[in-house]
Write a protein that holds these residues in place. Structure first.
Motif, mmCIF file in Angstrom:
data_model
loop_
_atom_site.group_PDB
_atom_site.id
_atom_site.type_symbol
_atom_site.label_atom_id
_atom_site.label_comp_id
_atom_site.label_asym_id
_atom_site.label_seq_id
_atom_site.Cartn_x
_atom_site.Cartn_y
_atom_site.Cartn_z
ATOM 1 N N LEU A 61 0.827 -1.211 0.000
ATOM 2 C CA LEU A 61 0.000 0.000 0.000
ATOM 3 C C LEU A 61 0.860 1.259 0.000
ATOM 4 O O LEU A 61 1.811 1.379 0.771
ATOM 5 N N ARG A 62 0.491 2.199 -0.861
ATOM 6 C CA ARG A 62 1.115 3.512 -0.883
ATOM 7 C C ARG A 62 0.301 4.539 -0.102
ATOM 8 O O ARG A 62 0.818 5.588 0.259
ATOM 9 N N GLU A 63 -0.971 4.240 0.118
ATOM 10 C CA GLU A 63 -1.853 5.178 0.834
ATOM 11 C C GLU A 63 -3.077 4.437 1.337
ATOM 12 O O GLU A 63 -3.569 3.506 0.693
ATOM 13 N N ILE A 176 1.961 12.007 -11.693
ATOM 14 C CA ILE A 176 2.565 13.319 -11.498
ATOM 15 C C ILE A 176 3.343 13.356 -10.185
ATOM 16 O O ILE A 176 2.736 13.355 -9.101
ATOM 17 N N PRO A 177 4.682 13.390 -10.236
ATOM 18 C CA PRO A 177 5.467 13.599 -9.013
ATOM 19 C C PRO A 177 5.224 15.014 -8.476
ATOM 20 O O PRO A 177 5.214 15.981 -9.253
ATOM 21 N N VAL A 178 5.007 15.130 -7.181
ATOM 22 C CA VAL A 178 4.706 16.437 -6.575
ATOM 23 C C VAL A 178 5.605 16.658 -5.361
ATOM 24 O O VAL A 178 6.049 15.691 -4.724
ATOM 25 N N ALA A 187 -2.772 13.668 1.214
ATOM 26 C CA ALA A 187 -2.562 12.441 1.986
ATOM 27 C C ALA A 187 -3.880 11.915 2.555
ATOM 28 O O ALA A 187 -4.626 12.641 3.232
ATOM 29 N N GLY A 188 -4.187 10.661 2.259
ATOM 30 C CA GLY A 188 -5.376 10.011 2.810
ATOM 31 C C GLY A 188 -6.690 10.415 2.171
ATOM 32 O O GLY A 188 -7.752 9.991 2.624
ATOM 33 N N ARG A 189 -6.640 11.219 1.090
ATOM 34 C CA ARG A 189 -7.876 11.712 0.460
ATOM 35 C C ARG A 189 -7.810 11.517 -1.041
ATOM 36 O O ARG A 189 -6.779 11.786 -1.659
ATOM 37 N N VAL A 190 -8.909 11.059 -1.643
ATOM 38 C CA VAL A 190 -9.013 10.962 -3.091
ATOM 39 C C VAL A 190 -10.082 11.928 -3.587
ATOM 40 O O VAL A 190 -10.932 12.385 -2.809
ATOM 41 N N LEU A 191 -10.018 12.232 -4.872
ATOM 42 C CA LEU A 191 -11.021 13.080 -5.515
ATOM 43 C C LEU A 191 -11.714 12.285 -6.605
ATOM 44 O O LEU A 191 -11.059 11.631 -7.428
ATOM 45 N N PRO A 206 -3.714 9.672 -4.477
ATOM 46 C CA PRO A 206 -2.371 9.983 -3.981
ATOM 47 C C PRO A 206 -1.603 8.723 -3.596
ATOM 48 O O PRO A 206 -2.154 7.814 -2.977
ATOM 49 N N LYS A 207 -0.327 8.699 -3.956
ATOM 50 C CA LYS A 207 0.528 7.555 -3.630
ATOM 51 C C LYS A 207 1.895 8.076 -3.204
ATOM 52 O O LYS A 207 2.852 8.066 -3.976
ATOM 53 N N GLY A 208 1.933 8.586 -1.975
ATOM 54 C CA GLY A 208 3.180 9.153 -1.475
ATOM 55 C C GLY A 208 3.513 10.444 -2.186
ATOM 56 O O GLY A 208 2.752 11.407 -2.151
ATOM 57 N N ASP A 209 4.656 10.458 -2.869
ATOM 58 C CA ASP A 209 5.094 11.686 -3.539
ATOM 59 C C ASP A 209 4.599 11.778 -4.976
ATOM 60 O O ASP A 209 5.067 12.606 -5.753
ATOM 61 N N THR A 210 3.641 10.921 -5.362
ATOM 62 C CA THR A 210 3.094 10.926 -6.722
ATOM 63 C C THR A 210 1.570 10.918 -6.670
ATOM 64 O O THR A 210 0.972 10.236 -5.840
ATOM 65 N N LEU A 211 0.953 11.679 -7.571
ATOM 66 C CA LEU A 211 -0.502 11.663 -7.732
ATOM 67 C C LEU A 211 -0.848 10.953 -9.035
ATOM 68 O O LEU A 211 -0.320 11.294 -10.094
#
Length: 389
Positions: A61-63, A176-178, A187-191, A206-211
């Motif tokens: 899991l990433r998130e 997308i790296p962010v 973190a912990g939220r999706v759209l 969201p998956k850590g430093d990437t969306l």
């Protein structure tokens, strides 16, 4: 002579290979790419997916998702939160590689870089009626007592079986790296954004430093789908970040009368057109259908004549239709209603507590869409009302 050859090492194929190998059979899992490899996929792991994993499988899991923001083409945004995690997010290369390792640990052999061009059940390459020939791109021929096709939505094995499709959609996605401040905001939220075209929607996972940002709509709306993704990214304030990956993918849902087998060949997952028609969620369908395909492929491999093989293949089809097929039937009705009136779905999920509770139960795996409609009169009446438009 292999007992079972599985074509395709995604979640469906790895699950089929694992199930067949657990039965003690000689199993070969073929994959045309080298592993790990990228797949266009949001990577959401809902309850039914977790329940279909091999025992002891550790999800990469990433998130963990505790909140969902819903919007209507960027407007009427509202966030709903849950104290318990709703679902998890993974990257497919890691997830698929873990499933393949589980199949190997169970005893399956794995060959990568092995592209299958066709299967044959008659002709000079087939020594007897209990055998299927699997022909590779380099001309090599492998022999098996049963074959499972799990080679994706453009499946060569699906074409051999004669899979028929009645809903084809185009998904576009970017990774997308962010920077850390942006990642922390998500973190912990999706759209989930209900899109401008009938039946379309977009997502941010969201998956850590990437969306993972994507959109999906009906095939034939390619230009509109691309504009939707561009506008979606710009609206989110992410246009200034360079995607590390940009990809597209067609999702294909089977027709209700589409075959799931031909002779000693079964299909599962995307190769069979098995996915949820409304959300186009496919991982749980791949894992569950793959496991069933592996179990029934073992029975077909043991069949001594065409009549027995046919009986086992029909039993596999019945198992799929009784479970996943029912879920797909409800999903088709949900998709048709959503395409007509997305605003009703948005209002229900953002302002009607029972609808939000149903969403949380489905994502956690305590119920399914089909079970909800079957057991709750209110949900059944609502669906019937949406059917009437």
């Amino acid at each position: 002579m292999w007992d079972v050859v599985v074509v395709g090492a995604g979640p469906a194929g790895a699950s089929a290979a694992y199930a067949a190998a657990c039965a003690g059979r000689r199993v070969l899992l073929l994959e045309k790419a080298e592993l790990p490899r990228y797949k266009t996929c949001g990577g959401g792991i809902i309850g039914p997916s977790r329940e279909a994993l091999p025992p002891g499988f550790e999800l990469p899991l990433r998130e963990r998702v505790h909140a969902v923001t819903f919007s209507m083409n960027g407007k009427l945004s509202r966030t709903r939160r849950s104290k318990q995690a709703l679902f998890g997010l993974i990257n497919r290369p890691e997830f698929d590689a873990g499933l393949v390792e589980a199949a190997k640990d169970a005893g399956a052999r794995v060959r990568t870089g092995a592209a299958v061009t066709r299967v044959e059940q008659h002709g000079p390459s087939v020594p007897d009626r209990r055998t299927v020939a699997v022909v590779l791109a380099d001309g090599e021929t492998l022999l098996a007592r049963a074959v499972v096709g799990a080679d994706g939505s453009a499946s060569r094995i699906g074409a051999h079986v004669g899979v028929k499709l009645d809903q084809v959609d185009l998904g576009l996605e970017v990774e997308i790296p962010v920077p850390p401040p942006v990642a922390e905001d998500w973190a912990g939220r999706v759209l989930i954004d209900w899109g401008p075209m009938p039946g379309s929607y977009g997502w941010v996972f969201p998956k850590g430093d990437t969306l993972t940002v994507g959109v999906i709509s009906a095939r034939g709306e390619g230009a509109g789908t691309k504009r939707y993704l561009e506008d979606f990214i710009a609206r989110l304030g992410l246009a200034g970040f360079e995607p590390s990956i940009s990809s597209g993918h067609l999702t294909r849902c089977r027709s209700e009368d589409s075959p799931l087998s031909r002779g000693r060949v079964l299909v599962c997952g995307d190769a069979a057109g098995l996915l949820e028609p409304w959300t186009r969620e496919g991982i749980s369908f791949a894992l569950r259908s793959g496991r069933l395909a592996g179990e029934w492929a073992v029975r077909i491999a043991e069949a001594h004549d065409a009549v027995d093989a046919r009986r086992q293949a029909l039993n596999y089809a019945f198992a799929i239709k009784a479970g996943l097929g029912v879920e797909m039937g409800v999903g088709r009705r949900m998709y048709a209603a959503f395409a007509r009136r997305p605003g009703v779905f948005h209002a229900a999920l953002t302002g009607f507590r029972p609808a939000w509770r149903a969403f949380t139960k489905i994502t956690r795996g305590t119920t399914t869409l089909a079970e909800l409609v079957r057991t709750h009169p209110t949900a059944r009446r609502a669906l019937m009302a949406m059917d009437r438009g």
